[in-house]
Enzyme design. Sequence first.
Site, mmCIF file in Angstrom:
data_model
loop_
_atom_site.group_PDB
_atom_site.id
_atom_site.type_symbol
_atom_site.label_atom_id
_atom_site.label_comp_id
_atom_site.label_asym_id
_atom_site.label_seq_id
_atom_site.Cartn_x
_atom_site.Cartn_y
_atom_site.Cartn_z
ATOM 1 N N PRO A 160 0.981 -1.427 -0.001
ATOM 2 C CA PRO A 160 -0.045 -0.197 -0.042
ATOM 3 C C PRO A 160 0.886 1.223 0.054
ATOM 4 C CG PRO A 160 -0.893 -1.520 1.570
ATOM 5 C CD PRO A 160 0.266 -2.296 1.017
ATOM 6 N N GLY A 173 5.678 1.198 -3.977
ATOM 7 C CA GLY A 173 5.519 0.531 -5.234
ATOM 8 C C GLY A 173 6.901 0.735 -6.041
ATOM 9 N N SER A 174 7.131 1.908 -6.730
ATOM 10 C CA SER A 174 8.401 2.008 -7.429
ATOM 11 C C SER A 174 9.704 1.812 -6.522
ATOM 12 C CB SER A 174 8.424 3.550 -8.074
ATOM 13 O OG SER A 174 7.401 3.577 -8.652
ATOM 14 N N TRP A 219 -2.400 -4.459 -5.063
ATOM 15 C CA TRP A 219 -2.335 -4.640 -6.433
ATOM 16 C C TRP A 219 -1.978 -5.842 -6.901
ATOM 17 C CZ3 TRP A 219 -5.886 -1.688 -8.527
ATOM 18 C CH2 TRP A 219 -5.706 -0.272 -8.313
ATOM 19 N N ARG A 237 8.419 -7.587 -17.823
ATOM 20 C CA ARG A 237 8.413 -6.457 -18.521
ATOM 21 C C ARG A 237 8.426 -6.851 -20.135
ATOM 22 N NH1 ARG A 237 12.708 -3.136 -14.872
ATOM 23 N NH2 ARG A 237 11.092 -2.432 -13.233
ATOM 24 N N ARG A 241 -17.086 2.367 -43.077
ATOM 25 C CA ARG A 241 -17.778 3.672 -42.551
ATOM 26 C C ARG A 241 -17.581 4.601 -43.656
ATOM 27 N NH1 ARG A 241 -21.698 5.565 -39.345
ATOM 28 N NH2 ARG A 241 -21.096 7.887 -38.513
ATOM 29 N N ILE A 248 -10.748 7.025 -34.902
ATOM 30 C CA ILE A 248 -11.167 6.627 -36.147
ATOM 31 C C ILE A 248 -12.738 6.013 -36.018
ATOM 32 C CG2 ILE A 248 -10.894 4.577 -37.657
ATOM 33 C CD1 ILE A 248 -7.799 5.192 -37.353
ATOM 34 N N GLY A 277 -17.972 8.675 -32.693
ATOM 35 C CA GLY A 277 -18.600 8.490 -31.581
ATOM 36 C C GLY A 277 -18.666 6.913 -31.222
ATOM 37 N N GLU A 300 4.927 -3.065 -13.402
ATOM 38 C CA GLU A 300 6.243 -3.624 -13.838
ATOM 39 C C GLU A 300 6.967 -2.540 -13.954
ATOM 40 O OE1 GLU A 300 6.694 -7.348 -14.853
ATOM 41 O OE2 GLU A 300 4.264 -7.767 -14.661
#
Length: 399
Positions: free
Chosen positions: A143, A146-147, A171, A258, A283, A352, A355, A378
Amino acid sequence: MDGDPPLVSSLNSTTVDFDLSPEQQSIRKLAKDFADKEIAPGARERDRGETFPKDVLRKMAPLGLLGGPVPEKYGGIGLDFVSHALVTEEVGRADSSVRTTLSVQISLVEMTILKFGTEEQKQRWLPSLCKGEIIGCFGLTEPEVGSDATKLRTTAKRDGDSWVLRGRKMWISNGSVSKLALVFAQGDPSKEAKGITAFVLERDRQSYGSQALHGKLGLRSSDSSELILDDVRVPDANRLGEIGDGFKIAMTALDSGRYSVAAGAVGVAQACIDASVQYATTRKTFGKPIAGHQLVQELIADMVVETEAARLLVWRAGDLKDKGRPNTRETSIAKLYASEAAQRAADNAIQIHGGYGFSDEFPVERYWRDARVNRLYEGTTQIQKLIIGRFATGIDAIG
Ligand SMILES: Cc1cc2nc3c(=O)[nH]c(=O)nc-3n(C[C@H](O)[C@H](O)[C@H](O)COP(=O)(O)OP(=O)(O)OC[C@H]3O[C@@H](n4cnc5c(N)ncnc54)[C@H](O)[C@@H]3O)c2cc1C
Protein backbone atom coordinates in the site's frame (compact mmCIF):
# COMPACT_ATOMS: atom_id res chain seq x y z
CA MET A 1 47.14 -18.10 -35.42
CA ASP A 2 46.13 -21.66 -36.26
CA GLY A 3 42.60 -22.42 -35.10
CA ASP A 4 41.42 -18.80 -34.86
CA PRO A 5 38.72 -18.05 -37.43
CA PRO A 6 39.61 -15.25 -39.85
CA LEU A 7 38.05 -11.92 -38.85
CA VAL A 8 36.01 -11.62 -42.02
CA SER A 9 34.30 -14.97 -41.44
CA SER A 10 33.32 -14.05 -37.87
CA LEU A 11 31.89 -10.78 -39.19
CA ASN A 12 29.90 -12.67 -41.81
CA SER A 13 28.50 -14.99 -39.17
CA THR A 14 26.89 -12.05 -37.36
CA THR A 15 23.44 -11.80 -38.90
CA VAL A 16 20.25 -9.94 -38.20
CA ASP A 17 17.43 -12.23 -39.21
CA PHE A 18 13.85 -10.96 -39.12
CA ASP A 19 12.40 -14.21 -40.46
CA LEU A 20 10.61 -16.44 -37.99
CA SER A 21 11.53 -20.12 -38.02
CA PRO A 22 8.86 -22.66 -39.09
CA GLU A 23 8.43 -23.61 -35.39
CA GLN A 24 7.94 -19.96 -34.43
CA GLN A 25 5.42 -19.46 -37.23
CA SER A 26 3.49 -22.50 -36.15
CA ILE A 27 3.28 -21.57 -32.45
CA ARG A 28 2.25 -18.07 -33.50
CA LYS A 29 -0.54 -19.53 -35.63
CA LEU A 30 -1.67 -21.83 -32.83
CA ALA A 31 -1.84 -18.86 -30.43
CA LYS A 32 -3.59 -16.67 -33.00
CA ASP A 33 -6.22 -19.29 -33.76
CA PHE A 34 -6.81 -19.89 -30.07
CA ALA A 35 -7.02 -16.14 -29.35
CA ASP A 36 -9.51 -15.55 -32.17
CA LYS A 37 -11.68 -18.54 -31.31
CA GLU A 38 -11.50 -18.80 -27.52
CA ILE A 39 -10.35 -15.47 -26.05
CA ALA A 40 -11.61 -12.55 -28.14
CA PRO A 41 -15.29 -13.53 -28.42
CA GLY A 42 -15.97 -13.39 -24.66
CA ALA A 43 -13.73 -10.43 -23.84
CA ARG A 44 -16.44 -7.78 -23.71
CA GLU A 45 -18.74 -9.82 -21.49
CA ARG A 46 -15.92 -10.72 -19.12
CA ASP A 47 -14.95 -7.04 -18.99
CA ARG A 48 -18.52 -5.97 -18.26
CA GLY A 49 -18.97 -8.62 -15.58
CA GLU A 50 -15.44 -8.42 -14.09
CA THR A 51 -15.33 -12.16 -14.70
CA PHE A 52 -11.99 -13.85 -14.18
CA PRO A 53 -11.15 -15.85 -17.35
CA LYS A 54 -10.85 -19.26 -15.73
CA ASP A 55 -12.65 -21.00 -18.60
CA VAL A 56 -10.14 -19.57 -21.05
CA LEU A 57 -7.23 -20.72 -18.89
CA ARG A 58 -8.73 -24.20 -18.65
CA LYS A 59 -8.72 -24.43 -22.45
CA MET A 60 -5.24 -22.96 -22.78
CA ALA A 61 -3.58 -25.36 -20.39
CA PRO A 62 -3.73 -28.51 -22.60
CA LEU A 63 -2.02 -26.55 -25.40
CA GLY A 64 0.93 -25.92 -23.11
CA LEU A 65 0.39 -22.16 -23.25
CA LEU A 66 0.43 -21.73 -19.47
CA GLY A 67 4.02 -22.86 -19.27
CA GLY A 68 5.41 -21.76 -22.65
CA PRO A 69 9.07 -21.04 -21.95
CA VAL A 70 9.41 -23.49 -19.06
CA PRO A 71 11.42 -26.61 -20.05
CA GLU A 72 9.45 -29.78 -20.72
CA LYS A 73 11.00 -31.58 -17.75
CA TYR A 74 9.16 -29.15 -15.46
CA GLY A 75 5.86 -29.27 -17.33
CA GLY A 76 6.32 -26.48 -19.88
CA ILE A 77 6.81 -26.68 -23.64
CA GLY A 78 10.28 -25.14 -23.77
CA LEU A 79 9.50 -22.21 -26.07
CA ASP A 80 12.31 -19.84 -27.00
CA PHE A 81 11.76 -16.26 -25.85
CA VAL A 82 10.83 -14.88 -29.25
CA SER A 83 8.12 -17.56 -29.49
CA HIS A 84 7.01 -16.66 -25.98
CA ALA A 85 6.57 -13.05 -27.18
CA LEU A 86 4.62 -14.20 -30.24
CA VAL A 87 2.18 -16.12 -28.04
CA THR A 88 1.91 -13.24 -25.57
CA GLU A 89 1.25 -10.76 -28.38
CA GLU A 90 -1.59 -12.89 -29.73
CA VAL A 91 -3.17 -13.25 -26.31
CA GLY A 92 -2.75 -9.50 -25.70
CA ARG A 93 -4.35 -8.77 -29.06
CA ALA A 94 -7.48 -10.58 -27.90
CA ASP A 95 -7.73 -9.61 -24.24
CA SER A 96 -5.25 -7.80 -21.99
CA SER A 97 -6.87 -9.22 -18.87
CA VAL A 98 -6.08 -12.76 -19.97
CA ARG A 99 -2.63 -11.61 -21.02
CA THR A 100 -1.99 -10.07 -17.60
CA THR A 101 -3.03 -13.28 -15.86
CA LEU A 102 -0.64 -15.18 -18.09
CA SER A 103 2.22 -12.71 -17.72
CA VAL A 104 2.09 -13.08 -13.96
CA GLN A 105 1.70 -16.86 -14.05
CA ILE A 106 4.52 -17.45 -16.52
CA SER A 107 6.92 -14.55 -16.53
CA LEU A 108 6.82 -13.48 -12.89
CA VAL A 109 6.10 -16.72 -11.07
CA GLU A 110 7.17 -19.72 -13.17
CA MET A 111 10.30 -18.14 -14.66
CA THR A 112 11.41 -16.88 -11.25
CA ILE A 113 10.99 -20.29 -9.63
CA LEU A 114 12.79 -21.79 -12.64
CA LYS A 115 15.72 -19.41 -12.24
CA PHE A 116 16.07 -19.28 -8.47
CA GLY A 117 14.37 -22.43 -7.15
CA THR A 118 16.19 -25.52 -5.95
CA GLU A 119 15.63 -28.70 -7.97
CA GLU A 120 13.16 -29.86 -5.32
CA GLN A 121 11.23 -26.56 -5.48
CA LYS A 122 11.08 -26.65 -9.28
CA GLN A 123 9.77 -30.22 -9.27
CA ARG A 124 7.28 -29.34 -6.57
CA TRP A 125 5.69 -26.22 -8.03
CA LEU A 126 6.35 -25.84 -11.74
CA PRO A 127 4.37 -28.77 -13.20
CA SER A 128 1.11 -27.77 -11.49
CA LEU A 129 1.63 -24.11 -12.44
CA CYS A 130 2.33 -25.02 -16.07
CA LYS A 131 -0.76 -27.22 -16.20
CA GLY A 132 -2.87 -24.46 -14.71
CA GLU A 133 -3.82 -26.64 -11.75
CA ILE A 134 -2.76 -23.76 -9.57
CA ILE A 135 -2.62 -20.04 -10.30
CA GLY A 136 0.31 -18.06 -8.98
CA CYS A 137 0.72 -14.42 -8.00
CA PHE A 138 3.67 -12.14 -7.40
CA GLY A 139 3.58 -9.86 -4.37
CA LEU A 140 6.07 -7.04 -4.37
CA THR A 141 3.99 -3.82 -4.27
CA GLU A 142 2.54 -2.67 -0.96
CA PRO A 143 0.00 0.00 0.00
CA GLU A 144 2.82 2.47 0.78
CA VAL A 145 5.52 1.17 -1.55
CA GLY A 146 5.60 0.65 -5.31
CA SER A 147 8.44 2.04 -7.42
CA ASP A 148 10.80 2.16 -4.47
CA ALA A 149 10.66 -1.53 -3.67
CA THR A 150 13.75 -1.39 -1.45
CA LYS A 151 11.52 0.24 1.19
CA LEU A 152 8.97 -2.53 1.46
CA ARG A 153 7.46 -2.91 4.92
CA THR A 154 6.30 -6.51 5.03
CA THR A 155 8.49 -8.18 7.62
CA ALA A 156 9.96 -11.67 7.79
CA LYS A 157 11.05 -12.81 11.25
CA ARG A 158 13.02 -16.02 11.64
CA ASP A 159 11.56 -18.48 14.15
CA GLY A 160 13.40 -21.81 14.27
CA ASP A 161 12.92 -23.62 10.96
CA SER A 162 10.26 -21.14 9.89
CA TRP A 163 9.69 -17.51 9.10
CA VAL A 164 6.76 -15.37 10.19
CA LEU A 165 5.56 -12.93 7.54
CA ARG A 166 3.52 -9.87 8.40
CA GLY A 167 2.31 -7.10 6.13
CA ARG A 168 0.10 -6.18 3.21
CA LYS A 169 0.64 -6.45 -0.55
CA MET A 170 -1.31 -4.21 -2.88
CA TRP A 171 -2.48 -4.49 -6.48
CA ILE A 172 -1.54 -8.13 -6.72
CA SER A 173 -2.71 -9.62 -10.02
CA ASN A 174 -4.24 -13.10 -9.57
CA GLY A 175 -4.11 -12.53 -5.78
CA SER A 176 -7.60 -13.78 -4.89
CA VAL A 177 -7.57 -16.71 -7.30
CA SER A 178 -4.03 -17.79 -6.45
CA LYS A 179 -3.01 -20.96 -4.70
CA LEU A 180 0.63 -19.93 -4.66
CA ALA A 181 2.14 -16.54 -3.87
CA LEU A 182 5.70 -15.45 -4.46
CA VAL A 183 6.19 -12.65 -1.94
CA PHE A 184 9.02 -10.43 -0.83
CA ALA A 185 9.61 -9.43 2.79
CA GLN A 186 12.16 -7.48 4.78
CA GLY A 187 14.14 -9.54 7.28
CA ASP A 188 16.68 -6.92 8.30
CA PRO A 189 15.66 -3.28 7.71
CA SER A 190 19.18 -2.04 8.49
CA LYS A 191 20.33 -3.72 5.26
CA GLU A 192 17.57 -2.15 3.09
CA ALA A 193 17.60 -3.94 -0.31
CA LYS A 194 20.00 -6.60 0.97
CA GLY A 195 17.66 -7.45 3.84
CA ILE A 196 14.84 -8.56 1.53
CA THR A 197 14.11 -12.27 1.06
CA ALA A 198 11.73 -14.07 -1.32
CA PHE A 199 9.25 -16.73 -0.16
CA VAL A 200 6.79 -19.02 -1.89
CA LEU A 201 3.52 -19.38 0.03
CA GLU A 202 1.20 -22.29 -0.70
CA ARG A 203 -2.28 -21.19 0.17
CA ASP A 204 -3.43 -24.58 1.40
CA ARG A 205 -0.56 -24.73 3.87
CA GLN A 206 0.38 -21.14 4.69
CA SER A 207 -3.03 -19.59 4.49
CA TYR A 208 -2.62 -16.01 3.39
CA GLY A 209 -5.67 -13.80 2.96
CA SER A 210 -6.80 -11.72 0.00
CA GLN A 211 -9.28 -9.02 -0.78
CA ALA A 212 -10.27 -8.39 -4.41
CA LEU A 213 -10.10 -4.78 -5.64
CA HIS A 214 -12.92 -3.39 -7.77
CA GLY A 215 -13.65 -0.22 -9.72
CA LYS A 216 -10.60 -0.43 -11.99
CA LEU A 217 -10.32 1.67 -15.15
CA GLY A 218 -9.33 -1.36 -17.18
CA LEU A 219 -8.21 -4.98 -16.91
CA ARG A 220 -11.57 -5.53 -15.32
CA SER A 221 -11.66 -9.26 -15.80
CA SER A 222 -8.19 -9.81 -14.41
CA ASP A 223 -8.06 -10.27 -10.68
CA SER A 224 -6.29 -7.53 -8.70
CA SER A 225 -6.17 -7.99 -4.95
CA GLU A 226 -4.71 -6.98 -1.67
CA LEU A 227 -2.78 -9.81 -0.03
CA ILE A 228 -3.10 -10.07 3.71
CA LEU A 229 -0.18 -11.56 5.58
CA ASP A 230 -1.11 -11.73 9.25
CA ASP A 231 1.71 -13.67 10.87
CA VAL A 232 1.84 -16.25 8.12
CA ARG A 233 4.25 -19.02 9.14
CA VAL A 234 6.41 -20.21 6.25
CA PRO A 235 8.91 -23.07 6.46
CA ASP A 236 12.46 -22.16 5.50
CA ALA A 237 12.12 -24.79 2.75
CA ASN A 238 9.77 -22.31 1.01
CA ARG A 239 12.43 -19.60 0.88
CA LEU A 240 13.36 -18.86 -2.75
CA GLY A 241 17.04 -18.10 -3.19
CA GLU A 242 19.40 -17.00 -0.46
CA ILE A 243 18.49 -14.88 2.55
CA GLY A 244 18.87 -11.25 1.45
CA ASP A 245 18.66 -12.02 -2.28
CA GLY A 246 15.00 -11.05 -2.54
CA PHE A 247 15.48 -7.65 -4.15
CA LYS A 248 17.80 -9.09 -6.79
CA ILE A 249 15.27 -11.85 -7.45
CA ALA A 250 12.44 -9.30 -7.75
CA MET A 251 14.40 -7.18 -10.25
CA THR A 252 15.26 -10.26 -12.33
CA ALA A 253 11.59 -11.26 -12.28
CA LEU A 254 10.63 -7.79 -13.49
CA ASP A 255 13.02 -8.10 -16.45
CA SER A 256 11.04 -11.18 -17.38
CA GLY A 257 7.65 -9.61 -16.63
CA ARG A 258 8.40 -6.41 -18.54
CA TYR A 259 9.19 -8.40 -21.63
CA SER A 260 5.81 -10.03 -21.41
CA VAL A 261 4.06 -6.68 -20.85
CA ALA A 262 5.86 -5.26 -23.88
CA ALA A 263 4.75 -8.17 -26.07
CA GLY A 264 1.19 -7.85 -24.79
CA ALA A 265 1.23 -4.12 -25.56
CA VAL A 266 2.25 -4.89 -29.15
CA GLY A 267 -0.81 -7.15 -29.27
CA VAL A 268 -3.09 -4.31 -28.13
CA ALA A 269 -1.58 -1.98 -30.73
CA GLN A 270 -2.12 -4.60 -33.44
CA ALA A 271 -5.72 -5.07 -32.31
CA CYS A 272 -6.21 -1.30 -32.65
CA ILE A 273 -4.90 -1.41 -36.23
CA ASP A 274 -7.10 -4.38 -37.13
CA ALA A 275 -10.24 -2.79 -35.70
CA SER A 276 -9.45 0.58 -37.28
CA VAL A 277 -8.77 -0.79 -40.76
CA GLN A 278 -11.98 -2.80 -40.59
CA TYR A 279 -14.01 0.21 -39.52
CA ALA A 280 -12.32 2.77 -41.76
CA THR A 281 -12.83 0.71 -44.89
CA THR A 282 -16.58 0.31 -44.28
CA ARG A 283 -17.70 3.54 -42.58
CA LYS A 284 -18.46 6.20 -45.17
CA THR A 285 -18.46 10.00 -44.95
CA PHE A 286 -18.57 12.54 -47.76
CA GLY A 287 -19.32 9.78 -50.24
CA LYS A 288 -16.36 7.49 -49.56
CA PRO A 289 -14.94 5.16 -46.92
CA ILE A 290 -13.22 7.21 -44.21
CA ALA A 291 -10.01 5.27 -45.00
CA GLY A 292 -9.99 7.31 -48.20
CA HIS A 293 -9.51 10.55 -46.23
CA GLN A 294 -5.84 11.36 -45.87
CA LEU A 295 -6.07 12.43 -42.24
CA VAL A 296 -7.65 9.09 -41.32
CA GLN A 297 -4.91 7.24 -43.20
CA GLU A 298 -2.36 9.24 -41.25
CA LEU A 299 -3.84 7.97 -37.98
CA ILE A 300 -3.56 4.40 -39.29
CA ALA A 301 -0.07 4.86 -40.72
CA ASP A 302 1.19 6.21 -37.37
CA MET A 303 -0.23 3.15 -35.63
CA VAL A 304 1.39 0.78 -38.14
CA VAL A 305 4.83 2.37 -37.85
CA GLU A 306 4.85 2.45 -34.06
CA THR A 307 3.48 -1.08 -33.74
CA GLU A 308 6.13 -2.49 -36.06
CA ALA A 309 8.87 -0.58 -34.22
CA ALA A 310 7.58 -1.87 -30.87
CA ARG A 311 7.43 -5.45 -32.17
CA LEU A 312 11.02 -5.30 -33.39
CA LEU A 313 12.17 -3.93 -30.02
CA VAL A 314 10.44 -6.86 -28.31
CA TRP A 315 12.04 -9.35 -30.68
CA ARG A 316 15.47 -7.84 -30.07
CA ALA A 317 15.06 -8.18 -26.31
CA GLY A 318 13.85 -11.75 -26.85
CA ASP A 319 16.81 -12.56 -29.06
CA LEU A 320 19.18 -11.41 -26.30
CA LYS A 321 17.28 -13.51 -23.77
CA ASP A 322 17.54 -16.52 -26.07
CA LYS A 323 21.29 -15.97 -26.30
CA GLY A 324 21.56 -15.66 -22.51
CA ARG A 325 22.92 -12.15 -22.85
CA PRO A 326 22.19 -9.12 -20.62
CA ASN A 327 18.97 -7.45 -21.71
CA THR A 328 17.76 -5.17 -18.91
CA ARG A 329 18.31 -2.07 -21.06
CA GLU A 330 16.71 -3.54 -24.17
CA THR A 331 13.76 -4.94 -22.20
CA SER A 332 13.12 -1.55 -20.61
CA ILE A 333 13.30 0.14 -24.01
CA ALA A 334 10.81 -2.37 -25.44
CA LYS A 335 8.46 -2.06 -22.46
CA LEU A 336 8.56 1.73 -22.47
CA TYR A 337 8.06 2.11 -26.19
CA ALA A 338 5.47 -0.63 -26.66
CA SER A 339 3.31 0.50 -23.75
CA GLU A 340 3.32 4.14 -24.86
CA ALA A 341 2.75 3.14 -28.50
CA ALA A 342 -0.21 0.93 -27.53
CA GLN A 343 -1.83 3.83 -25.71
CA ARG A 344 -1.38 6.13 -28.72
CA ALA A 345 -2.72 3.42 -31.03
CA ALA A 346 -5.79 2.95 -28.85
CA ASP A 347 -6.38 6.69 -28.83
CA ASN A 348 -6.11 6.84 -32.63
CA ALA A 349 -8.44 3.85 -32.90
CA ILE A 350 -11.12 5.61 -30.85
CA GLN A 351 -10.68 8.70 -33.02
CA ILE A 352 -11.19 6.64 -36.17
CA HIS A 353 -14.35 5.07 -34.72
CA GLY A 354 -15.81 8.49 -33.97
CA GLY A 355 -18.66 8.39 -31.47
CA TYR A 356 -18.88 4.59 -31.69
CA GLY A 357 -15.33 4.45 -30.35
CA PHE A 358 -16.69 5.74 -27.06
CA SER A 359 -18.96 2.74 -26.59
CA ASP A 360 -18.21 -0.88 -25.79
CA GLU A 361 -20.19 -1.83 -28.87
CA PHE A 362 -16.69 -1.72 -30.40
CA PRO A 363 -13.61 -3.07 -28.62
CA VAL A 364 -11.40 0.00 -28.98
CA GLU A 365 -12.51 1.75 -25.78
CA ARG A 366 -11.51 -1.41 -23.87
CA TYR A 367 -8.15 -1.42 -25.64
CA TRP A 368 -7.65 2.17 -24.49
CA ARG A 369 -8.64 1.45 -20.88
CA ASP A 370 -6.60 -1.76 -20.77
CA ALA A 371 -3.52 -0.22 -22.39
CA ARG A 372 -3.28 2.39 -19.66
CA VAL A 373 -1.93 0.04 -17.03
CA ASN A 374 1.02 -1.05 -19.17
CA ARG A 375 2.50 2.38 -18.45
CA LEU A 376 2.14 1.80 -14.71
CA TYR A 377 2.86 -1.77 -13.72
CA GLU A 378 6.14 -3.67 -13.78
CA GLY A 379 7.87 -0.32 -13.46
CA THR A 380 6.19 2.88 -14.56
CA THR A 381 7.16 4.74 -17.71
CA GLN A 382 9.23 7.09 -15.53
CA ILE A 383 11.12 4.18 -13.97
CA GLN A 384 11.85 2.71 -17.44
CA LYS A 385 13.23 6.06 -18.55
CA LEU A 386 15.45 6.20 -15.48
CA ILE A 387 16.77 2.70 -16.19
CA ILE A 388 17.50 3.62 -19.81
CA GLY A 389 19.02 6.93 -18.70
CA ARG A 390 21.24 5.14 -16.19
CA PHE A 391 22.63 2.95 -18.98
CA ALA A 392 23.18 6.02 -21.15
CA THR A 393 24.85 8.23 -18.54
CA GLY A 394 26.22 5.87 -15.93
CA ILE A 395 24.38 7.94 -13.32
CA ASP A 396 21.61 6.38 -11.23
CA ALA A 397 18.89 9.03 -10.94
CA ILE A 398 16.19 6.73 -9.57
CA GLY A 399 16.91 7.17 -5.85
C1 LIG B 1 -3.87 -3.48 -12.44
C2 LIG B 1 -2.57 -3.54 -11.71
C3 LIG B 1 -1.94 -4.76 -11.53
C4 LIG B 1 -0.76 -4.85 -10.80
N1 LIG B 1 -0.19 -6.09 -10.56
C5 LIG B 1 0.85 -6.19 -9.69
C6 LIG B 1 1.34 -7.48 -9.28
O1 LIG B 1 0.87 -8.52 -9.74
N2 LIG B 1 2.35 -7.52 -8.38
C7 LIG B 1 2.91 -6.40 -7.85
O2 LIG B 1 3.81 -6.53 -7.01
N3 LIG B 1 2.48 -5.17 -8.22
C8 LIG B 1 1.46 -5.03 -9.12
N4 LIG B 1 0.98 -3.79 -9.48
C9 LIG B 1 1.58 -2.60 -8.88
C10 LIG B 1 2.42 -1.79 -9.85
O3 LIG B 1 3.57 -2.49 -10.20
C11 LIG B 1 2.70 -0.43 -9.17
O4 LIG B 1 1.48 0.28 -9.16
C12 LIG B 1 3.79 0.34 -9.88
O5 LIG B 1 5.03 -0.28 -9.69
C13 LIG B 1 3.89 1.78 -9.38
O6 LIG B 1 3.95 1.83 -7.99
P1 LIG B 1 2.94 2.77 -7.20
O7 LIG B 1 1.58 2.54 -7.70
O8 LIG B 1 3.19 2.59 -5.74
O9 LIG B 1 3.36 4.24 -7.61
P2 LIG B 1 4.52 5.13 -6.95
O10 LIG B 1 5.77 4.36 -6.83
O11 LIG B 1 3.99 5.76 -5.72
O12 LIG B 1 4.70 6.24 -8.08
C14 LIG B 1 3.75 7.29 -8.28
C15 LIG B 1 4.24 8.18 -9.42
O13 LIG B 1 5.54 8.71 -9.10
C16 LIG B 1 6.46 8.38 -10.14
N5 LIG B 1 7.76 8.12 -9.53
C17 LIG B 1 8.05 7.34 -8.46
N6 LIG B 1 9.36 7.35 -8.22
C18 LIG B 1 9.92 8.14 -9.16
C19 LIG B 1 11.24 8.55 -9.48
N7 LIG B 1 12.30 8.13 -8.79
N8 LIG B 1 11.42 9.40 -10.49
C20 LIG B 1 10.38 9.83 -11.26
N9 LIG B 1 9.11 9.48 -11.04
C21 LIG B 1 8.89 8.65 -10.01
C22 LIG B 1 5.90 7.12 -10.78
O14 LIG B 1 6.40 6.96 -12.09
C23 LIG B 1 4.41 7.41 -10.74
O15 LIG B 1 4.10 8.25 -11.81
C24 LIG B 1 -0.17 -3.68 -10.26
C25 LIG B 1 -0.78 -2.44 -10.49
C26 LIG B 1 -1.96 -2.35 -11.19
C27 LIG B 1 -2.61 -1.01 -11.36
